[in-house]
Design a protein around this motif. Structure first.
Motif, short mmCIF file in Angstrom:
data_model
loop_
_atom_site.label_atom_id
_atom_site.label_comp_id
_atom_site.label_asym_id
_atom_site.label_seq_id
_atom_site.Cartn_x
_atom_site.Cartn_y
_atom_site.Cartn_z
N PRO A 38 0.83 -1.21 0.00
CA PRO A 38 0.00 0.00 0.00
C PRO A 38 0.87 1.26 0.00
O PRO A 38 2.01 1.25 0.45
CB PRO A 38 -0.79 -0.11 1.30
CG PRO A 38 0.04 -0.98 2.18
CD PRO A 38 0.77 -1.93 1.26
N ALA A 39 0.30 2.33 -0.52
CA ALA A 39 1.01 3.61 -0.52
C ALA A 39 1.14 4.11 0.92
O ALA A 39 0.28 3.88 1.75
CB ALA A 39 0.25 4.62 -1.36
N ASN A 40 2.24 4.77 1.22
CA ASN A 40 2.47 5.31 2.55
C ASN A 40 2.00 6.76 2.56
O ASN A 40 2.65 7.63 1.97
CB ASN A 40 3.96 5.22 2.90
CG ASN A 40 4.25 5.68 4.31
OD1 ASN A 40 3.40 6.24 4.99
ND2 ASN A 40 5.47 5.45 4.76
N PRO A 41 0.90 7.06 3.25
CA PRO A 41 0.39 8.42 3.24
C PRO A 41 1.30 9.40 3.97
O PRO A 41 1.18 10.61 3.80
CB PRO A 41 -0.97 8.31 3.94
CG PRO A 41 -0.87 7.08 4.78
CD PRO A 41 0.09 6.16 4.05
N ALA A 83 5.36 14.16 -0.61
CA ALA A 83 5.12 14.17 -2.05
C ALA A 83 6.38 14.54 -2.83
O ALA A 83 6.56 14.11 -3.96
CB ALA A 83 4.00 15.14 -2.38
N ASP A 84 7.28 15.32 -2.22
CA ASP A 84 8.51 15.73 -2.91
C ASP A 84 9.72 14.89 -2.46
O ASP A 84 10.85 15.32 -2.55
CB ASP A 84 8.78 17.22 -2.67
CG ASP A 84 9.01 17.55 -1.19
OD1 ASP A 84 8.75 16.68 -0.33
OD2 ASP A 84 9.45 18.67 -0.91
N GLY A 85 9.47 13.67 -2.01
CA GLY A 85 10.54 12.81 -1.47
C GLY A 85 11.65 12.52 -2.45
O GLY A 85 12.82 12.48 -2.07
N ALA A 86 11.32 12.33 -3.72
CA ALA A 86 12.36 12.03 -4.71
C ALA A 86 13.16 13.28 -5.04
O ALA A 86 14.39 13.24 -5.13
CB ALA A 86 11.73 11.46 -5.98
N ALA A 87 12.49 14.40 -5.21
CA ALA A 87 13.18 15.64 -5.60
C ALA A 87 14.02 16.20 -4.45
O ALA A 87 15.07 16.81 -4.69
CB ALA A 87 12.16 16.68 -6.05
N GLN A 88 13.58 15.98 -3.24
CA GLN A 88 14.27 16.55 -2.07
C GLN A 88 14.88 15.45 -1.19
O GLN A 88 14.94 15.57 0.03
CB GLN A 88 13.28 17.38 -1.24
CG GLN A 88 12.62 18.50 -1.98
CD GLN A 88 13.59 19.61 -2.33
OE1 GLN A 88 14.66 19.75 -1.74
NE2 GLN A 88 13.23 20.42 -3.31
#
Length: 79
Positions: free
Chosen positions: A55-58, A62-67
């Protein structure tokens, strides 16, 4: 139901460990469908399939990859 790991030698199935069955015992062996050649040539499809099982982790930003440096090492966020 008993699960037995076996290898196919091109003619017969050979169990990888001893099996306590009488000689001549008839069995039904359920075989999973082998992966199609399209899937075999695209190994990342297996990873995508694995990722979709979880399941997705709420709580994940949202910017985890970019930051990622900010979240992993505490560096300042990039604009």
């Amino acid at each position: 139901m008993i699960t037995v790991k076996a290898r196919f030698d091109g003619r017969v199935f050979v169990p990888e460990e001893p099996v306590d069955l009488p000689v001549g015992c008839e069995l039904q062996i359920a075989l999973p469908s082998p992966p199609s050649t399209a899937q075999a040539n695209q190994p990342l499809l297996g990873l995508v399939d694995l990722m979709e099982r979880f399941p997705a982790n709420p709580q994940w930003p949202a910017d985890g990859a970019a930051q990622h440096d900010y979240y992993l090492y505490g560096t300042p966020k990039k604009p």
